[in-house]
Design a protein around this motif. Structure first.
Motif, PDB file in Angstrom:
ATOM      1  N   THR A  74       0.831  -1.221   0.000  1.00 43.59           N
ATOM      2  CA  THR A  74       0.000   0.000   0.000  1.00 43.59           C
ATOM      3  C   THR A  74       0.862   1.266   0.000  1.00 43.59           C
ATOM      4  OG1 THR A  74      -0.202  -0.207   2.376  1.00 43.59           O
ATOM      5  CG2 THR A  74      -2.038  -1.019   1.089  1.00 43.59           C
ATOM      6  N   SER A 172      -8.012   7.322  -5.850  1.00 44.72           N
ATOM      7  CA  SER A 172      -8.447   6.490  -4.706  1.00 44.72           C
ATOM      8  C   SER A 172      -9.294   5.305  -5.163  1.00 44.72           C
ATOM      9  CB  SER A 172      -9.227   7.341  -3.696  1.00 44.72           C
ATOM     10  OG  SER A 172     -10.403   7.816  -4.307  1.00 44.72           O
ATOM     11  N   THR A 176      -9.025   1.546  -3.370  1.00 45.01           N
ATOM     12  CA  THR A 176     -10.221   1.158  -2.611  1.00 45.01           C
ATOM     13  C   THR A 176     -10.893  -0.074  -3.199  1.00 45.01           C
ATOM     14  OG1 THR A 176     -10.555   3.494  -2.143  1.00 45.01           O
ATOM     15  CG2 THR A 176     -12.411   2.030  -1.695  1.00 45.01           C
ATOM     16  N   THR A 180      -7.210  -3.027  -2.108  1.00 45.19           N
ATOM     17  CA  THR A 180      -7.575  -3.488  -0.761  1.00 45.19           C
ATOM     18  C   THR A 180      -8.255  -4.866  -0.801  1.00 45.19           C
ATOM     19  OG1 THR A 180      -7.773  -1.197  -0.077  1.00 45.19           O
ATOM     20  CG2 THR A 180      -8.763  -2.834   1.384  1.00 45.19           C
TER      21      THR A 180
END
Lengths: 257, 306
Positions: A74, A172, A176, A180
């Motif tokens: 990440t 993002s 997201t 993830t």
């Protein structure tokens, strides 16, 4: 540009990136350390003590390599995507575009900047993990190799995302909705041997599974998948992403009008 | 004579089909101080962006001191310094770091970058602000920062896209002085500007671009010679109620104390005063109606639109 001039340009980009993420350490270095500490406490200590052993190791021992790898992934990604999109947004990327710095040096500089943050966070999280478990390294070359290469893959992916992003929302979306879920389903918290055959097969389509397992092999000596295939897969991703990013840079995609 | 910038058949068509540049040709000699003028949307910034690799051309060739920007891009880029119209530095970085890093992108050793950064920040009055983040600078300081950044690799060709836009008069004058100084030291300068007074004061040669075409490229001296008349404004001592009939001069009363007189090129001003004397008109002061270059600029752009 001569090789020496290219080296100067590369080191300037890397230095600038390192200065950037260390200057804003409260936003870049501290959050992953706090998040991972919470993971260690909740999943490792509180819940982990009730889970029992996984592949012959305590749950804490099992989960630590996955969590370290998760923070590296990440942060390598996040550094490049936010930094490169930010210079694009502020137009300061023009400083590099008007200079004689070749595209491959621009790409390499940003990727190594992302790797630097990923590895630094990885080291700090590893040090924190010593408060919760004793960590020994089973195979040092595999551990170092997979950590570095994984960091490169996600730094490249971050660069690719930043190139295409038009708004802050765009940077993002991938973390997201793609990164993830793939990380959580990539064997960080469990061994895929616990899954039914069908879901084991589905899990093997997830590239992060290979990276997490290769790293776990380096630390603990256990893996759900073949280490050789993990390295080959990572190298394929690196080559493919490098070619795509250089192609986009050469064509000025979303950078030059 | 060495050619600093050579543009041949340059064409730019944007993806929406808009043709911003229509096969333009332009040459700027080494050591020149050249103004590129044109109304908004004429193609000035597009031309500059292509020269500096910030935009991709559709066709044509560009050479910087003989280096083709496509085949010899590294050598070509080393010759150019660019001061863009909009602020394009990281607002959170320190002033000193912005300039030093730019030198690094050109492959200059760090010690040399530090030395030159001090030299140019001092010259441009920014040395005291070297540790400040760029966002804390005033608009004029930010423009000067971009000039210092563009000079860090000491380019042979400096391109400034409206460098004095939004800058107060005092600062504009000091920037003109600085630019004249570096031009005298051998740097070729190309600037785009909306201030025609700026072009007339600083530049030796001029290119006028309109609707993607070069409508004129000549020396300012030759351009001004084309003016065949001049309009002079006279402030009067006594009130006048109607425009006086002056022999050989066309006059127009603006208000009771202001008279406008058109003087053909080559006519003596003494003749004007003689006529005014004969009519018993006392003059307290006199000035040009407008910038001479502005008149030519408007007539050239208007004729290109017909």
């Amino acid at each position: 540009m001569t090789l020496l001039e290219q080296w100067v340009s590369l080191s300037t980009i890397i230095r600038k990136e390192i200065v950037r993420f260390t200057r804003i350490w409260v936003q870049t270095l501290l959050p992953p350390v706090i998040t991972m500490t919470l993971y260690f406490v909740i999943f490792g200590k509180l819940i982990g003590s009730r889970i029992g052993q996984m592949d012959g190791f305590t749950y804490m021992e099992f989960v630590v390599p996955g969590l370290i790898m998760m923070s590296i992934i990440t942060n390598s990604y996040g550094n490049v995507v936010s930094s490169f999109f930010s210079v694009k947004f502020q137009k300061s990327i023009e400083e590099l575009l008007v200079s004689p710095t070749p595209n491959y040096i621009i790409l390499l500089g940003y990727v190594l900047g992302g790797v630097a943050r990923g590895l630094l966070v990885g080291v700090v999280v590893t040090l924190v993990s010593f408060f919760f478990t004793d960590l020994t390294i089973h195979n040092l070359p595999v551990t170092i190799g997979i950590v570095f290469l994984t960091s490169v893959v996600f730094a490249l992916a971050g660069f690719f995302n930043a190139l295409f992003a038009k708004t802050f929302d765009d940077i993002s979306i991938i973390p997201t909705f793609v990164l993830t879920p793939l990380t959580y389903l990539g064997g960080v918290f469990y061994s895929i041997s616990l899954l039914p055959d069908f879901w084991q097969g589905v899990s093997k389509l997830n590239p992060i599974l290979y990276m997490v397992n290769a790293f776990r092999y380096g630390i603990l000596g256990i893996s759900d998948i073949s280490i050789v295939s993990a390295f080959i897969g990572v190298m394929v991703f690196i080559v493919a992403l490098t070619i795509i990013c250089l192609y986009l840079l050469a064509h000025g995609t979303r950078l030059r009008s | 004579m060495t050619i600093a910038l050579s543009i041949k058949a340059l064409r730019k068509v944007y993806s929406n089909g808009f043709e911003a540049l229509k096969n333009i040709d332009l040459e700027v000699a080494e050591g020149d101080f050249f103004a590129l003028l044109g109304p908004n949307g004429a193609g000035k910034s597009t031309t500059i962006s292509i020269i500096c690799s910030l935009a991709i051309k559709s066709a044509g060739t560009i050479r910087i001191f003989g280096h083709d920007i496509d085949t010899d891009f590294s050598a070509a880029k080393k010759c150019i310094g660019i001061v863009p119209q909009e602020f394009n530095f990281n607002q959170f970085e320190k002033v000193r770091d912005i300039v030093i890093n730019q030198g690094g992108y050109y492959g200059l050793p760090r010690a040399l970058c530090e030395e030159r950064t001090e030299k140019y920040l001092r010259k441009l009055g920014l040395w005291d602000k070297r540790q400040s983040p760029a966002r804390s600078l005033s608009g004029g300081m930010k423009r000067r920062l971009m000039i210092a950044r563009a000079l860090i690799h000491e380019p042979k060709l400096l391109i400034l896209d409206e460098p004095t836009a939004g800058v107060d008069i005092e600062l504009r004058r000091s920037m003109w002085q600085f630019l004249q100084e570096i031009n005298q030291q051998g740097t070729t300068i190309i600037l785009t500007t909306h201030y025609l007074e700026e072009a007339e004061s600083l530049c030796r040669n001029i290119g006028i671009i309109d609707k993607g075409e070069i409508v004129e490229s000549t020396s300012i001296k030759k351009l001004l010679q084309r003016l065949d008349q001049e309009v002079l404004i006279f402030d009067l001592q006594e009130e006048l109620y109607e425009s006086p009939q002056l022999e050989n001069f066309q006059s127009n009363l603006i208000d009771s104390h202001t008279l406008e007189i058109v003087v053909q090129k080559g006519r003596s001003l003494n003749a004007v005063f003689q006529c005014l004397n004969e009519k018993g008109i006392e003059v307290t002061s006199m000035r040009n109606k407008s910038n001479r270059l502005e008149e030519l600029f408007i007539s050239l752009v208007e004729s290109s639109q017909e």
